[in-house]
Design a protein around this motif. Structure first.
Motif, mmCIF file in Angstrom:
data_model
loop_
_atom_site.group_PDB
_atom_site.id
_atom_site.type_symbol
_atom_site.label_atom_id
_atom_site.label_comp_id
_atom_site.label_asym_id
_atom_site.label_seq_id
_atom_site.Cartn_x
_atom_site.Cartn_y
_atom_site.Cartn_z
ATOM 1 N N ARG A 147 0.850 -1.191 0.000
ATOM 2 C CA ARG A 147 0.000 0.000 0.000
ATOM 3 C C ARG A 147 0.882 1.236 0.000
ATOM 4 N NH1 ARG A 147 -3.572 -2.084 -1.785
ATOM 5 N NH2 ARG A 147 -5.502 -2.854 -0.875
ATOM 6 N N LYS A 148 0.306 2.360 -0.389
ATOM 7 C CA LYS A 148 0.997 3.623 -0.194
ATOM 8 C C LYS A 148 1.195 3.835 1.301
ATOM 9 C CE LYS A 148 -0.748 5.977 -4.320
ATOM 10 N NZ LYS A 148 -1.497 7.158 -4.824
ATOM 11 N N ASN A 149 2.222 4.585 1.632
ATOM 12 C CA ASN A 149 2.531 4.783 3.053
ATOM 13 C C ASN A 149 1.390 5.448 3.816
ATOM 14 O OD1 ASN A 149 5.042 3.597 2.874
ATOM 15 N ND2 ASN A 149 6.081 5.510 2.392
ATOM 16 N N ILE A 150 0.609 6.307 3.145
ATOM 17 C CA ILE A 150 -0.478 6.999 3.831
ATOM 18 C C ILE A 150 -1.585 6.031 4.244
ATOM 19 C CG2 ILE A 150 -0.052 9.201 2.697
ATOM 20 C CD1 ILE A 150 -2.304 8.563 0.772
ATOM 21 N N TYR A 151 -1.591 4.828 3.652
ATOM 22 C CA TYR A 151 -2.594 3.831 4.009
ATOM 23 C C TYR A 151 -2.024 2.751 4.920
ATOM 24 C CZ TYR A 151 -5.010 5.988 0.089
ATOM 25 O OH TYR A 151 -5.597 6.888 -0.762
ATOM 26 N N LYS A 152 -0.766 2.922 5.363
ATOM 27 C CA LYS A 152 -0.142 1.943 6.254
ATOM 28 C C LYS A 152 -0.150 2.397 7.702
ATOM 29 C CE LYS A 152 3.039 -0.157 2.895
ATOM 30 N NZ LYS A 152 4.469 -0.422 2.570
ATOM 31 N N ASN A 181 -7.393 -8.266 2.338
ATOM 32 C CA ASN A 181 -6.879 -6.905 2.229
ATOM 33 C C ASN A 181 -6.958 -6.213 3.587
ATOM 34 O OD1 ASN A 181 -5.888 -4.570 1.112
ATOM 35 N ND2 ASN A 181 -7.877 -3.822 0.484
ATOM 36 N N ILE A 182 -5.975 -5.320 3.856
ATOM 37 C CA ILE A 182 -5.954 -4.495 5.067
ATOM 38 C C ILE A 182 -5.441 -3.110 4.689
ATOM 39 C CG2 ILE A 182 -4.958 -4.174 7.372
ATOM 40 C CD1 ILE A 182 -4.618 -7.167 7.589
ATOM 41 N N ARG A 183 -6.126 -2.078 5.133
ATOM 42 C CA ARG A 183 -5.653 -0.712 4.924
ATOM 43 C C ARG A 183 -6.293 0.209 5.954
ATOM 44 N NH1 ARG A 183 -8.096 2.984 0.296
ATOM 45 N NH2 ARG A 183 -7.619 4.446 1.964
ATOM 46 N N SER A 184 -5.666 1.339 6.182
ATOM 47 C CA SER A 184 -6.182 2.312 7.141
ATOM 48 C C SER A 184 -6.882 3.451 6.404
ATOM 49 C CB SER A 184 -5.044 2.867 8.013
ATOM 50 O OG SER A 184 -4.081 3.521 7.211
ATOM 51 N N TYR A 185 -7.862 4.069 7.079
ATOM 52 C CA TYR A 185 -8.630 5.183 6.528
ATOM 53 C C TYR A 185 -8.470 6.400 7.433
ATOM 54 C CZ TYR A 185 -10.883 1.972 3.282
ATOM 55 O OH TYR A 185 -11.120 1.069 2.282
ATOM 56 N N ARG A 186 -8.166 7.525 6.826
ATOM 57 C CA ARG A 186 -7.919 8.741 7.600
ATOM 58 C C ARG A 186 -9.145 9.627 7.738
ATOM 59 N NH1 ARG A 186 -3.675 11.426 4.012
ATOM 60 N NH2 ARG A 186 -5.054 10.513 2.454
ATOM 61 N N GLU A 187 -10.203 9.350 6.956
ATOM 62 C CA GLU A 187 -11.334 10.271 6.903
ATOM 63 C C GLU A 187 -12.217 10.222 8.147
ATOM 64 O OE1 GLU A 187 -10.552 8.091 4.688
ATOM 65 O OE2 GLU A 187 -9.960 9.186 2.880
ATOM 66 N N ASN A 198 -9.418 -1.136 8.127
ATOM 67 C CA ASN A 198 -10.430 -1.968 7.484
ATOM 68 C C ASN A 198 -9.815 -3.304 7.084
ATOM 69 O OD1 ASN A 198 -13.134 -2.314 6.086
ATOM 70 N ND2 ASN A 198 -11.751 -2.544 4.347
ATOM 71 N N VAL A 199 -10.475 -4.401 7.443
ATOM 72 C CA VAL A 199 -10.002 -5.742 7.142
ATOM 73 C C VAL A 199 -11.032 -6.437 6.266
ATOM 74 C CG1 VAL A 199 -9.197 -7.935 8.079
ATOM 75 C CG2 VAL A 199 -8.828 -5.817 9.367
ATOM 76 N N CYS A 200 -10.605 -6.890 5.107
ATOM 77 C CA CYS A 200 -11.488 -7.617 4.186
ATOM 78 C C CYS A 200 -11.147 -9.104 4.274
ATOM 79 C CB CYS A 200 -11.296 -7.115 2.757
ATOM 80 S SG CYS A 200 -12.323 -7.964 1.539
ATOM 81 N N THR A 201 -12.139 -9.925 4.622
ATOM 82 C CA THR A 201 -11.916 -11.362 4.800
ATOM 83 C C THR A 201 -12.786 -12.153 3.852
ATOM 84 O OG1 THR A 201 -13.613 -11.529 6.518
ATOM 85 C CG2 THR A 201 -11.362 -11.009 7.226
#
Length: 403
Positions: A147-152, A181-187, A198-201
């Protein structure tokens, strides 16, 4: 505790200081799937959810900070280990939450850590969580997805500039493919310095698919095996059983043994580096430099030798003129034919390459390759100033470099 269309499960201290505490927010629509909720203490709790044939157990944790004393940290991990060991083995286990752990991308930890971590250095909490995961056959899944660093990063300091990835998703290794998939959300505005992860299983694990096939398709497999056996027998009766003949009459057991020995020797060379290569690798590791290795194996090596250049190389290496002339006479005026569908072409002259099967050809090829190696710009000595290192063994070459 109920809030709107959600049910809140909470484990923490009954104070108004808003310190510590962990929990879950479950939608009412899935409440029928919740089997149990166990509050262990103010830092650990878990919930068990019905999930196909294997239950899903989510263990929520809030680890002590990096600056906490060792006694508090050891107490937390002792409780975490006892809680984890008490969970049913026949279940999918997830560990989530604020672990206050920074882990790097070192491959020395094996599969416990992926190559997509935000950090380059592992802190003390990171070593503790890695040791725990290694002992329980777990992986830190949040370090596996590019992921881009902003989503890590999952936490931001009050200055708004310092970022860190201290919230993690951990799963047992045999169910690691259940997470897509795993990624973070800043909004999300949640009055906290942590970001939403967010974790997608998958809906069903790989192991469950295997069990499903074994249960529902065993009859089909048996039917297909019988059909296949009947078709093969019928074909053999109609056209007879074809016995494959060996077209290479000269290829016998002795040849096969020689080939196997050669393959084994090559594998040993690749797996067990020579002292020169091992020393180079140790130097790169000592100076904390990346090491990239390229293995070169020539294709049609003997056919690629330029004879005229080879005579010049022999002369430059100081071989007597008489000996050079004898070698030239053995490799001049060579002719070949091409056989195709039982027919042969006319003779044609071959002016390049060395003769296959000639006892002199390996020596001449090594001399030609030695000239090539000496003329290359790469140095044959170890150098950590950005230049590459070249090691040559007969017709096998390895190039070592930091990029």
């Amino acid at each position: 505790m109920q809030s709107g269309n959600s049910i809140i499960f909470y484990s923490g201290l009954q104070t108004c200081r808003h310190e510590k505490g962990v929990g879950f927010v479950i939608d009412k629509a899935v409440m029928t799937q919740v089997k149990t909720f166990v509050p262990v203490n103010e830092r650990i709790c878990y919930i068990r959810i019905s999930h196909q044939k294997l239950d899903l157990i989510i263990l929520n944790c809030y680890a002590p900070t990096e600056n906490a004393d060792d006694e508090e940290k050891n107490s937390f991990y002792d409780t975490l280990e006892r809680t984890f060991d008490s969970l049913p083995k026949n279940s999918i286990k997830l560990i989530v939450g604020d672990l206050n752990a920074q882990v790097d991308r070192q491959t020395s930890f094996g599969e416990t850590i992926g190559k997509e971590s935000w950090h380059a250095i592992t802190n003390d909490n990171g070593h503790k969580i890695v040791d725990f995961c290694s002992s329980k056959d777990l992986i830190i899944s949040s370090t596996y997805f590019p992921r881009k660093n902003i989503y890590k990063h999952t936490w931001s300091a009050p200055d708004g500039k310092t970022k860190s990835q201290i919230d993690h998703i951990i799963i047992d290794k045999r169910h690691k493919t259940s997470i897509r998939n795993i990624r973070s959300y800043r909004e999300a505005d949640r009055d906290t310095d942590h970001y939403c992860c967010n974790v997608c299983t998958k809906a069903i694990s790989k192991m469950e698919k295997k069990y499903s096939l074994a249960e529902h398709e065993s009859d089909n497999v048996t039917l297909w095996s019988k059909t296949k056996e009947s078709l093969i027998k019928a074909a053999e009766r109609l056209r007879g059983k074809h016995i494959k003949q060996n077209k290479k009459h000269w290829f016998n057991l002795e040849c096969q043994v020689a080939i196997n020995k050669r393959s084994l020797a090559r594998q040993n060379m690749m797996l067990n580096p020579t002292p020169e290569k091992r020393q180079t690798m140790e130097k790169y590791y000592e100076f904390d430099k990346d090491l990239h290795t390229i293995f070169i194996d020539f294709k049609q090596a003997y056919d690629s030798v330029d004879r005229e250049q080879l005579w010049i190389v022999l002369h430059n290496f100081g071989l007597p003129k008489k000996l050079v002339n004898l070698i030239k006479s053995c490799n001049s005026n060579t002719t070949c034919k091409v056989r195709f569908i039982g027919r042969e072409s006319g003779d044609f002259e071959v002016k390049s390459g060395l003769k296959q099967g000639d006892a002199l050809s390996p020596i001449l090829f090594n001399i030609a390759l030695e000239r090539v190696v000496r003329d290359m710009h790469e140095t044959r000595e170890m150098d950590l100033n950005g230049k590459g290192t070249l090691l040559a063994y007969a017709d096998d070459i390895v190039i070592l470099g930091d990029s």
